[in-house]
Design a protein around this motif. Structure first.
Motif, PDB file in Angstrom:
ATOM      1  N   MET A  75      -1.898  -6.251  -7.317  1.00  0.00           N
ATOM      2  CA  MET A  75      -1.978  -5.553  -6.326  1.00  0.00           C
ATOM      3  C   MET A  75      -1.395  -6.290  -4.834  1.00  0.00           C
ATOM      4  O   MET A  75      -0.871  -5.655  -4.023  1.00  0.00           O
ATOM      5  N   LEU A  76      -1.104  -7.511  -5.171  1.00  0.00           N
ATOM      6  CA  LEU A  76      -0.511  -8.312  -4.100  1.00  0.00           C
ATOM      7  C   LEU A  76       0.893  -8.037  -4.141  1.00  0.00           C
ATOM      8  O   LEU A  76       1.662  -8.283  -2.921  1.00  0.00           O
ATOM      9  N   VAL A  77       1.739  -7.888  -5.196  1.00  0.00           N
ATOM     10  CA  VAL A  77       2.983  -7.309  -5.030  1.00  0.00           C
ATOM     11  C   VAL A  77       3.126  -5.871  -4.021  1.00  0.00           C
ATOM     12  O   VAL A  77       4.079  -5.880  -3.321  1.00  0.00           O
TER      13      VAL A  77
ATOM     14  N   LEU B 292       1.105  -4.892  -1.891  1.00  0.00           N
ATOM     15  CA  LEU B 292       0.659  -5.128  -0.689  1.00  0.00           C
ATOM     16  C   LEU B 292       1.858  -6.087   0.099  1.00  0.00           C
ATOM     17  O   LEU B 292       1.753  -5.534   1.305  1.00  0.00           O
ATOM     18  N   TYR B 293       2.653  -6.679  -0.332  1.00  0.00           N
ATOM     19  CA  TYR B 293       3.563  -7.389   0.046  1.00  0.00           C
ATOM     20  C   TYR B 293       4.739  -6.138   0.442  1.00  0.00           C
ATOM     21  O   TYR B 293       5.291  -6.039   1.520  1.00  0.00           O
ATOM     22  N   ARG B 294       4.870  -5.159  -0.487  1.00  0.00           N
ATOM     23  CA  ARG B 294       5.645  -4.232  -0.167  1.00  0.00           C
ATOM     24  C   ARG B 294       5.328  -3.201   1.063  1.00  0.00           C
ATOM     25  O   ARG B 294       6.108  -2.952   1.822  1.00  0.00           O
TER      26      ARG B 294
ATOM     27  N   CYS C 271       5.643  -5.988   4.380  1.00  0.00           N
ATOM     28  CA  CYS C 271       7.241  -6.404   4.705  1.00  0.00           C
ATOM     29  C   CYS C 271       8.044  -5.463   3.987  1.00  0.00           C
ATOM     30  O   CYS C 271       9.295  -5.741   3.851  1.00  0.00           O
TER      31      CYS C 271
ATOM     32  N   ILE D  26      -1.557   1.055  -3.232  1.00  0.00           N
ATOM     33  CA  ILE D  26      -2.826   0.360  -3.166  1.00  0.00           C
ATOM     34  C   ILE D  26      -3.960   1.416  -3.125  1.00  0.00           C
ATOM     35  O   ILE D  26      -4.906   1.122  -3.583  1.00  0.00           O
TER      36      ILE D  26
ATOM     37  N   LYS E 101      -4.842   2.311  -6.970  1.00  0.00           N
ATOM     38  CA  LYS E 101      -5.327   1.037  -7.681  1.00  0.00           C
ATOM     39  C   LYS E 101      -6.659   0.887  -7.159  1.00  0.00           C
ATOM     40  O   LYS E 101      -7.557   0.625  -7.863  1.00  0.00           O
ATOM     41  N   THR E 102      -7.110   1.046  -5.869  1.00  0.00           N
ATOM     42  CA  THR E 102      -8.437   0.933  -5.352  1.00  0.00           C
ATOM     43  C   THR E 102      -8.962   2.080  -6.164  1.00  0.00           C
ATOM     44  O   THR E 102     -10.596   1.812  -6.479  1.00  0.00           O
TER      45      THR E 102
END
Length: 81
Positions: free
Chosen positions: A1-3, A5-7, A10, A24, A27-28
């Motif tokens: 999920m971090l990738v 979240l970055y998208r 940013c 996101i 996935k949640t």
């Protein structure tokens, strides 16, 4: 999920950010179902996951309509109607 979240934070364009937010939310929803399986209360978490998925879908649709009307997300050659 971090990738993702970055998208979403940013992303180079607004569309990338909207897709990131939608991913996101998806996935949640899956995570809520997995938590329900872990606690053996799937019936309760399925209701919560469906409500969250519906809310996520409506929010992304509303945001995309807003940015289409206000920020000009449509193609340059098309008329905004």
């Amino acid at each position: 999920m971090l990738v993702v979240l970055y998208r979403a934070v940013c992303g180079p364009t607004v569309l990338d950010r909207l897709i990131g937010v939608n991913a996101i939310g998806t996935k949640t929803t899956v995570l809520l179902i997995l938590i329900g399986l872990h606690f053996h209360r799937v019936e309760m978490f399925v209701d919560i996951a469906l409500a969250y998925a519906l809310l996520n879908f409506i929010a992304v649709l509303a945001a995309s309509r807003y940015f289409q009307k206000r920020k000009g997300l449509s193609l340059a050659g098309e008329d905004n109607e």
